[in-house]
Design an enzyme around this catalytic site. Structure first.
Site, PDB file in Angstrom:
ATOM      1  N   SER A 113       0.820  -1.215   0.000  1.00  0.00           N
ATOM      2  CA  SER A 113       0.000   0.000   0.000  1.00  0.00           C
ATOM      3  C   SER A 113       0.852   1.262   0.000  1.00  0.00           C
ATOM      4  O   SER A 113       0.590   2.198  -0.764  1.00  0.00           O
ATOM      5  CB  SER A 113      -0.948  -0.013   1.203  1.00  0.00           C
ATOM      6  N   PHE A 187      12.286  -8.722   5.627  1.00  0.00           N
ATOM      7  CA  PHE A 187      12.594  -9.380   4.358  1.00  0.00           C
ATOM      8  C   PHE A 187      13.573  -8.582   3.502  1.00  0.00           C
ATOM      9  O   PHE A 187      13.946  -9.012   2.411  1.00  0.00           O
ATOM     10  CB  PHE A 187      11.307  -9.597   3.553  1.00  0.00           C
ATOM     11  N   ALA A 244      -1.115   5.528   3.902  1.00  0.00           N
ATOM     12  CA  ALA A 244      -1.085   5.411   2.444  1.00  0.00           C
ATOM     13  C   ALA A 244      -2.392   5.891   1.816  1.00  0.00           C
ATOM     14  O   ALA A 244      -2.386   6.566   0.777  1.00  0.00           O
ATOM     15  CB  ALA A 244      -0.790   3.966   2.048  1.00  0.00           C
ATOM     16  N   LYS A 295       7.560   3.128  17.683  1.00  0.00           N
ATOM     17  CA  LYS A 295       6.152   3.551  17.762  1.00  0.00           C
ATOM     18  C   LYS A 295       5.207   2.429  17.334  1.00  0.00           C
ATOM     19  O   LYS A 295       4.054   2.383  17.774  1.00  0.00           O
ATOM     20  CB  LYS A 295       5.926   4.811  16.926  1.00  0.00           C
ATOM     21  N   ASN A 360      -0.764  -1.897  13.213  1.00  0.00           N
ATOM     22  CA  ASN A 360      -0.251  -2.345  14.501  1.00  0.00           C
ATOM     23  C   ASN A 360      -1.277  -2.155  15.610  1.00  0.00           C
ATOM     24  O   ASN A 360      -1.438  -3.015  16.478  1.00  0.00           O
ATOM     25  CB  ASN A 360       1.044  -1.587  14.824  1.00  0.00           C
ATOM     26  N   GLU A 385       4.658  -4.384  11.377  1.00  0.00           N
ATOM     27  CA  GLU A 385       6.071  -4.453  11.755  1.00  0.00           C
ATOM     28  C   GLU A 385       6.285  -4.538  13.259  1.00  0.00           C
ATOM     29  O   GLU A 385       7.279  -5.091  13.730  1.00  0.00           O
ATOM     30  CB  GLU A 385       6.816  -3.237  11.195  1.00  0.00           C
TER      31      GLU A 385
END
Length: 436
Positions: A113, A187, A244, A295, A360, A385
């Protein structure tokens, strides 16, 4: 006056029988009262009672717009605003460069995105600019090239004609002036090693990936040059409060680019800045990267509070504590305090912790509601993440000898070693200490 009188209620004066109570005077709502003592009531004999006499309450006074003080204040505000506008125009004329005119091709690594949003944004900067998206999903590639839509992430947002998708790394990177890296942190190393032979040494990498590599604790400013085997690979971190979807809708947004090379940071600023995207510059790469990574973990904690319905007081207290923990660790790692209170710090924290679009935070809400982490992650089509970063954060805290109760609790919940309810109990049972 007769119209203003009505029979009194039976309990007007508890000292008198109902028949002895005087009638009640109905008063306009804008009256105020002052106390008067009456001594001549024969029913009360020598007793003294209190009644009220009404006096009109003056209407509130508003400043006279024609008065001299009001005109002076307005004049001062107008002059202050005009001064800001003049400063803005002057600075823009001094910083104007031909960066955009000299840029012919930008490559975006990733098809998610945010990669799509940045590709669309850069492509809109100049019709003649070629924007290549290097993607791994052949279906997304066909959707972008044939229909000008990323069917997986933005099926309702048409992409500019100059956005081209490809699965060929060599073709995507050929003659590129800038590279936007939007591959998830965990990755990135493997991905970059696979395309390293096509990356020329002077190609600037603009990283929008936020997080820490789990096993090595590396940030993107360390991963990119090491994976490409070029310690001098130009690097810029792009961060700040930015969803996004809102970028795709061209809503006003502000971000920050950080690089140790001031000239390079200014060039990227000129490349990306537009009428709806403000770009600030910074030299604090460590601060921008660390706050951007931490964060995400804090956002999971904020989501857990929402999922457990613990209320706004709890959430505000938890996020405040989390901000302090991020500051403690980031400054120990060399970050500037001003970065932590800026766009990539507090700005991004507010957006990620308090808004429903945050991946998140969504993970945290579902954990707080009682769902299993594996079920949550398997149902998501994007990477959160903070889940991977949580363990790395705790390792960093131990390395720099920093106590981080809130972020440590998140890591334990993710590792299934602590329930959200037990975590709340333990956090609330911590010693009462001085705020630092």
């Amino acid at each position: 006056m007769a119209a203003l009188l009505e029979p009194p209620p039976p309990f007007l004066n508890p000292l008198l029988p109902p028949s002895s109570n005087p009638t009640r005077l109905l008063l306009p709502h804008n009256l105020k009262f002052k106390r008067l003592n009456l001594y001549n009531n024969p029913t009360l004999h020598s007793q003294t009672t209190t009644c009220f006499a009404a006096t009109p309450q003056p209407e509130p006074e508003f400043p006279d717009p024609t008065s001299e003080p009001t005109r002076d204040r307005r004049r001062a505000v107008r002059l202050a605003w005009e001064k800001i506008v003049r400063w803005s125009r002057s600075l823009r004329s001094k910083t104007k460069t031909d960066i955009l005119e000299r840029t012919n091709k930008v490559v975006v690594l990733g098809g998610g995105s945010f990669a799509t949003a940045m590709a669309a944004h850069v492509a809109n900067r100049k019709d003649e600019l070629e924007v290549n998206m290097l993607v791994r999903d052949a279906q997304v590639c066909r959707s972008i090239n044939h229909n000008h839509f990323n069917s997986k992430y933005f099926p309702e947002h048409k992409l500019p004609e100059n956005v081209i998708a490809t699965t060929d790394a060599k073709a995507a990177l050929l003659n590129a002036d800038y590279c936007l890296h939007a591959v998830p942190v965990q990755f990135s190393a493997l991905f970059l090693e696979g395309i390293a032979e096509y990356v020329y040494p002077e190609l600037p990498f603009i990283s929008v990936s936020k997080g820490l590599e789990l096993n090595t604790l590396r940030t993107m400013s360390q991963i990119i040059p090491q994976a490409l085997k070029n310690p001098r690979q130009p690097f810029i971190a792009l961060s700040g409060p930015s969803f996004a979807l809102e970028l795709m809708n061209r809503l006003p947004t502000a971000m920050v680019v950080a690089s140790k090379d001031k000239k390079l940071a200014n060039a990227v600023q000129q490349l990306l800045a537009s009428s709806y995207l403000r770009i600030s510059t910074s030299s604090d790469v460590t601060g921008v990267e660390v706050t951007g990574a931490l964060k995400n973990v804090l956002a999971i904690a904020a989501g857990i509070v929402d999922g457990m319905n613990l209320g706004n007081n709890s959430k505000a207290a938890l996020v405040s504590q989390g901000c302090s923990e991020i500051r403690w660790l980031a400054t120990k790692m060399g970050a500037k305090p001003t970065t932590i209170t800026g766009l990539s710090g507090i700005g991004d924290i507010m957006l990620t912790c308090f808004v429903n679009l945050s991946r998140n935070r969504t993970v945290g809400v579902r954990l707080g509601s009682g769902e299993r982490l594996d079920d949550i992650l398997s149902s998501m089509n994007q990477v959160a993440e903070g889940v991977s970063t949580a363990g790395a954060v705790i390792a960093l805290a131990q390395k720099y000898n920093v106590k981080m109760p809130v972020l440590t609790a998140v890591a334990r919940i993710i590792d299934n070693e602590l329930t959200p309810k037990k975590a709340v109990f333990e956090l609330m049972s911590l010693p009462q200490v001085e705020e630092v």
